[in-house]
Scaffold this active site. Sequence first.
Site, PDB file in Angstrom:
ATOM      1  CG  ASP A  38      42.296  42.945  39.019  1.00 54.46           C
ATOM      2  OD1 ASP A  38      43.397  42.467  39.353  1.00 54.46           O
ATOM      3  OD2 ASP A  38      41.250  42.265  38.977  1.00 54.46           O
TER       4      ASP A  38
ATOM      5  N   GLY B 170      40.219  39.655  31.311  1.00 56.00           N
ATOM      6  CA  GLY B 170      40.849  40.534  32.284  1.00 56.00           C
ATOM      7  C   GLY B 170      40.858  41.983  31.851  1.00 56.00           C
TER       8      GLY B 170
END
Length: 414
Positions: free
Chosen positions: A296, A332
């Site tokens: 991801d 992230g």
Amino acid sequence: MSSSITLSTEADKTLTQFRNCRVLRNHQLVHDDVWVRGGKIIDPEKVFFDEKLHADIQIDCLGNIVAPGFIDLQINGGYGVDFSFDVGTVEEGVSKVAKGLLAHGVTSFCPTLVTSPPETYHAVLPRIPRSAGGHHGATVLGCHVEGPFINTNKKGAHPPECIKEFEHGIATVRDVYGSMDNVQIITLAPEKTGASQVIQELSNNGITVSLGHSMANLNDGEIAVRHGARLITHLFNAMLPFHHRDPGLVGLLTTDNIPKDALVYFGIISDGVHTHPAALRIAYKTHPHGLILVTDAISAMGLAEGRHRIGQMEIEIRAGRAYVAGTDTLCGSIAPMDECIRFFKKASSCSIEYALEAASLHPARCLGIENQKGTLEYGADADFVLLDDDLKVKSTWIAGKCVYQRDVIISNGL
């Protein structure tokens, strides 16, 4: 829709023998040789007994591990590239990331787009076709579109103004995405009105439906699986937390209310940030056959420590983590796949074989391409990675050709 991509090397009849290695086959590391011809893993017995041939080239693997190339089903970008926002330079961006992934043992991946307006999908999706890998980079298996049919209450970093409903069922999906020829995975929230019919239609057309960014209860998830959903997007993240009276999508790992032949897979981020080691252990011990490691990763993956401007945001990379510049707010994942594998193995105390298969065989099975990718069985694509005992990548190979090399490889032409 075909999801199999094979590098065409039929004209190359060079017979290459990789020797002095430990090969990951049948869930075990075995002392064996790997034989390659025409970009495929071949059975040496047929060569010896039927064709009476010997290797044209021998490569000494120096006792290292030979494992199937890694497959990343969810990666948003890297090396300063964001697949969802760099619309004007899509092809160059995908190529840059595909090339960078080779150093981390990734031989196939699904470029992932977050929730975006229809015009972005229409512009980007046709320009990321499925493509075979090589020296230019890892194989593109098709796009993973994460949204826009998700739940606003679990949107995470996705822009709420772009989130859509299934107003006219599959017709709305086609209108939003435009052509879906290059789409491999779609993440959606199964509790949305009309989701079941959409899931069934997508599954019937060879698209892998993943459940995520969702407020779904367990029953919603079970209905989705019965209609063809087979994957959960980044387990534990952007979904209802486990509750003993209704475990939500997490409950799909142990439910007995789906068809017996329906194996539910789940992506999980083992970057040391997104998922606690205890949660990794729970997932592994509860449903090991369905676990798939995903990065991801965002566009900051692969960038040096310090400040960088990514789109409209200024970020700062400190100690291997990405923060909004000047804050302690994480923005992230930036851990590459090989790092995720090492962290997962340490956190779960699983075997080397399992950790490697969670990043290769499991994602290949999820996409139904396990005869070509994620395996070193005879007839499969010769996509593999050489690793040391610490699971550090030494070299990466696609279709039997070295596409990344950290150390010297001893090759003998015979």
